[in-house]
Design a protein around this motif. Structure first.
Motif, PDB file in Angstrom:
ATOM      1  N   GLU A 128      26.804 -29.830  18.148  1.00  0.00           N
ATOM      2  CA  GLU A 128      25.580 -29.757  18.916  1.00  0.00           C
ATOM      3  C   GLU A 128      25.853 -30.147  20.358  1.00  0.00           C
ATOM      4  OE1 GLU A 128      22.602 -32.197  17.180  1.00  0.00           O
ATOM      5  OE2 GLU A 128      22.106 -30.759  15.595  1.00  0.00           O
ATOM      6  N   GLY A 131      23.908 -31.384  23.908  1.00  0.00           N
ATOM      7  CA  GLY A 131      22.679 -31.937  24.454  1.00  0.00           C
ATOM      8  C   GLY A 131      22.823 -32.209  25.933  1.00  0.00           C
ATOM      9  N   THR A 163      14.914 -31.862  28.421  1.00  0.00           N
ATOM     10  CA  THR A 163      15.947 -32.472  27.599  1.00  0.00           C
ATOM     11  C   THR A 163      16.216 -31.603  26.382  1.00  0.00           C
ATOM     12  OG1 THR A 163      16.617 -34.490  26.433  1.00  0.00           O
ATOM     13  CG2 THR A 163      14.291 -33.889  26.307  1.00  0.00           C
ATOM     14  N   ILE A 164      17.469 -31.535  25.979  1.00  0.00           N
ATOM     15  CA  ILE A 164      17.882 -30.776  24.799  1.00  0.00           C
ATOM     16  C   ILE A 164      18.726 -31.692  23.921  1.00  0.00           C
ATOM     17  CG2 ILE A 164      19.169 -28.782  23.941  1.00  0.00           C
ATOM     18  CD1 ILE A 164      18.601 -27.385  26.584  1.00  0.00           C
ATOM     19  N   ASN A 165      18.324 -31.809  22.667  1.00  0.00           N
ATOM     20  CA  ASN A 165      19.013 -32.669  21.698  1.00  0.00           C
ATOM     21  C   ASN A 165      19.316 -34.058  22.263  1.00  0.00           C
ATOM     22  OD1 ASN A 165      19.178 -30.677  19.652  1.00  0.00           O
ATOM     23  ND2 ASN A 165      20.964 -29.771  20.646  1.00  0.00           N
ATOM     24  N   ASP A 220      19.825 -38.030  22.572  1.00  0.00           N
ATOM     25  CA  ASP A 220      20.361 -39.002  21.623  1.00  0.00           C
ATOM     26  C   ASP A 220      19.507 -40.264  21.665  1.00  0.00           C
ATOM     27  OD1 ASP A 220      21.802 -40.458  19.860  1.00  0.00           O
ATOM     28  OD2 ASP A 220      23.654 -40.532  21.041  1.00  0.00           O
ATOM     29  N   ASP A 257      12.734 -37.224  16.356  1.00  0.00           N
ATOM     30  CA  ASP A 257      13.920 -36.777  17.087  1.00  0.00           C
ATOM     31  C   ASP A 257      13.751 -35.320  17.485  1.00  0.00           C
ATOM     32  OD1 ASP A 257      15.170 -39.231  16.839  1.00  0.00           O
ATOM     33  OD2 ASP A 257      16.048 -38.714  14.902  1.00  0.00           O
ATOM     34  N   THR A 304      14.257 -31.645  19.213  1.00  0.00           N
ATOM     35  CA  THR A 304      15.366 -30.735  19.517  1.00  0.00           C
ATOM     36  C   THR A 304      15.359 -30.353  20.994  1.00  0.00           C
ATOM     37  OG1 THR A 304      13.968 -28.862  18.844  1.00  0.00           O
ATOM     38  CG2 THR A 304      15.433 -29.810  17.180  1.00  0.00           C
ATOM     39  N   TRP A 305      14.175 -30.326  21.585  1.00  0.00           N
ATOM     40  CA  TRP A 305      14.061 -30.102  23.022  1.00  0.00           C
ATOM     41  C   TRP A 305      12.713 -30.623  23.495  1.00  0.00           C
ATOM     42  CZ3 TRP A 305      10.025 -27.411  25.130  1.00  0.00           C
ATOM     43  CH2 TRP A 305       9.286 -26.595  24.266  1.00  0.00           C
ATOM     44  N   GLU A 341      10.334 -30.479  17.190  1.00  0.00           N
ATOM     45  CA  GLU A 341      11.219 -31.220  16.295  1.00  0.00           C
ATOM     46  C   GLU A 341      11.254 -30.542  14.932  1.00  0.00           C
ATOM     47  OE1 GLU A 341      10.115 -35.000  14.707  1.00  0.00           O
ATOM     48  OE2 GLU A 341       7.959 -34.618  14.902  1.00  0.00           O
ATOM     49  N   ASP A 342      12.348 -30.765  14.210  1.00  0.00           N
ATOM     50  CA  ASP A 342      12.480 -30.279  12.840  1.00  0.00           C
ATOM     51  C   ASP A 342      12.003 -31.373  11.889  1.00  0.00           C
ATOM     52  OD1 ASP A 342      13.617 -27.840  13.645  1.00  0.00           O
ATOM     53  OD2 ASP A 342      15.619 -28.752  13.761  1.00  0.00           O
ATOM     54  N   ARG A 365       9.375 -26.407  11.662  1.00  0.00           N
ATOM     55  CA  ARG A 365       9.381 -26.847  13.046  1.00  0.00           C
ATOM     56  C   ARG A 365       7.985 -27.272  13.466  1.00  0.00           C
ATOM     57  NH1 ARG A 365      10.840 -22.786  17.884  1.00  0.00           N
ATOM     58  NH2 ARG A 365       8.605 -22.357  17.737  1.00  0.00           N
TER      59      ARG A 365
END
Length: 235
Positions: free
Chosen positions: A11, A13, A29-31, A33, A81, A83-84, A104-105, A116
């Motif tokens: 992945e 991010g 923001t993407i992925n 932490d 959390d 994903t974007w 988010e998933d 999603r």
């Protein structure tokens, strides 16, 4: 990273911040932490009511003061959390604005099926003469073909230096809320020596589940009245 069976998962991010002026900011923001964020302090809850947990993630913290309401329509801890995510905050004239979109998933059921969840939040707040404000907030979660959330108005009005009023009215949407309402009104008198307020709150039944898809409401189907009077006697 690799799991116990040797399968790998890769992945990427990153974060992008854009500040075209002192009154406008945008973040993407993407992925992210979020595991690096300070852990929450563990609290034992012995009541039937949900605990409010403060936000610590930087993506949601900046501009969060615009979402502070008595009936809180946006509670960022509902979002896990992501994903974007994208966010814009700024000021145009006497109007402050903020908008957030994230995805988010999530696990849908006990079988482990996933889906999603898409979140959208928009906030406008206009400054009026005398320090008064009027605002609009709309919040929604789209998951498994259903939309849940709320939309409403809130205001703080100062009629004189001593007499004011705060109020909020919102409509909740979703499969169980059926357009139910939540609202409160609070006139108040404040001077150097005297304080008085009277607040009435009304929360319709069956709105909590849909409202709490994005917001924070400990209970529904209730009416509340509270008041306070205080006076300081001078020598």
């Amino acid at each position: 990273m690799a799991d116990e069976d040797g399968n790998s998962n890769f992945e990427v991010g990153g974060d992008l911040r854009w500040r075209p002026s002192s009154s406008l900011a945008a973040d993407l923001t993407i992925n992210p932490d979020f595991a690096l964020i300070e852990a929450d302090v563990e609290v034992i809850n012995l009541t039937r009511f949900e605990l409010y947990i403060p936000e610590k993630r930087p993506f949601f913290l900046e501009g969060s003061e615009m979402y502070r309401q008595r009936i809180r329509q946006f509670y960022s801890r509902r979002i896990g959390d992501i994903t974007w995510g994208g966010k814009a905050i700024g000021t145009v004239g006497k109007t402050n604005f903020s908008a957030i979109a994230t995805s988010e998933d999530v696990v849908l059921d006990d079988s482990g099926a996933t889906g999603r969840a898409d979140y959208g939040v928009a906030r406008l707040q206009r400054t009026l003469p005398g320090g008064s404000t009027v605002g609009l907030l709309a919040a929604n979660r789209h998951l498994a073909g259903e939309d849940q959330g709320s939309a409403g108005l809130d205001t703080t009005l100062f009629f004189t230096e001593k007499l004011g009023l705060t109020a909020q009215l919102l409509s909740v949407h979703g499969p169980t809320a059926d357009g139910g309402l939540a609202w409160f009104i609070r006139p108040a008198f404040d001077s150097a020596t005297t304080h008085f307020h009277l607040r009435y709150t009304n929360l319709d039944q069956n709105i909590r589940d849909d409202f709490n898809a994005v917001g924070f409401l400990r209970d529904d189907d209730r009416k509340e009245i509270d008041t306070n009077f205080g006076h300081t006697f001078c020598c």
